[in-house]
Design a protein around this motif. Sequence first.
Motif, short mmCIF file in Angstrom:
data_model
loop_
_atom_site.label_atom_id
_atom_site.label_comp_id
_atom_site.label_asym_id
_atom_site.label_seq_id
_atom_site.Cartn_x
_atom_site.Cartn_y
_atom_site.Cartn_z
N ASN A 267 0.73 -0.87 -0.26
CA ASN A 267 -0.12 0.23 -0.17
C ASN A 267 0.77 1.42 -0.04
O ASN A 267 2.06 1.10 0.20
N SER A 268 0.28 2.25 -0.13
CA SER A 268 1.34 3.52 -1.08
C SER A 268 1.17 4.96 0.67
O SER A 268 2.14 5.24 0.79
N ASN A 269 0.22 3.82 1.89
CA ASN A 269 0.85 4.63 3.05
C ASN A 269 1.90 3.59 3.64
O ASN A 269 2.53 4.52 4.87
N ARG A 352 3.17 2.02 8.97
CA ARG A 352 1.64 2.39 7.72
C ARG A 352 1.11 3.13 8.21
O ARG A 352 0.83 3.58 8.98
#
Length: 352
Positions: A267-269, A352
């Motif tokens: 995920n981009s986070n 995250r």
Amino acid sequence: MIKPNVAVNLISGALGSGKTTLVRQLIEQKPPEEHWALLINEFGAIGIDGAILTPSALNNTNVSTHEIPGGCICCTAQGDLKQSLLDIANNICPHRLIIEPTGLGEPDTIVDVLKSPECSPFFDIQTLFSVFDASQTQTAELQEKAIFQSLLNMADVILLNKIDLASSEQLQTLENYCQSLFPPKRNILKTQNANTDVSEIFGEHFTNEQFRFSLHKTQTSHASPLLVDNIPPSIYNLPYESKDIDGLIERAYQKTSHAQSIGWVFNSNVVFDWKKLFELFEHFSQTPEILRAKGIFRVGNPRMLFQYVPQQASREIIAYRKDSRLELLLEENAEFDFIAFEQALESAIKSR
């Protein structure tokens, strides 16, 4: 009633490359029932392109033009950009927004603003265009200048414009270089007068059939088919017992008669520690069964491209903004400790 998100296209490029001409070309093909908005940024205090792109000048009354003159929206005018975006989303509500930054603009910064907590609920980022004057652009410039690297990294579609003024050798050299880029481009167009079909505007940014695996699937052990030396691959289950990793959205594994590959998408986070990642890549020199490794990771606000070829690891800043992803290419019968590697990869996650 919930408003649909505004589709956004970004048209970037060097000064004089043909950005404004491309905007005009696309507007001429606009579906008549749709309302489009243009957001024009010019470096000078007096906007010229905004006048060129007014509805009367375009002979199209279902287009609204908005200007941010007097500063680059990638740096000094970022606050103006965010406010203009929110005003357009809340007050104009167009079907599509086309952003044309100054030739000094960096598209990765604009994408960061569009993906900010304030703006992301309103916008759907679609095709990003980067326009180059093929008659004036040298491959060495593209390789050496950071701004050109940003334009190339972020583009879904590259326009090599003004081909009527370029030599066939120069054009071929530019096209070959663009075809070698990573992330791979959805299309590389050779144009005169920026002549481009409006169908190019559609499609999610950084979603490309040339990617080794899908961005949309949940965690899986399958990969999309890929030809290696023209031999179709066999698709297998993972060769090890995997465990859940928070932020991991996909695993992909495949094997051919020549090699095996495995990839991970986060995920981009998810934010990684670049030093730990680089240690991993450097350690590949002690793992001869690894033939190649390539990964793009979020390491804070910037992203880094890590690469490994036998006995050599490298890293560099890259303007990619979609997610974090890694792929390893291994010998066909390599006995690789996938579990230990995943543990090391997970330990490189900072947050995250």
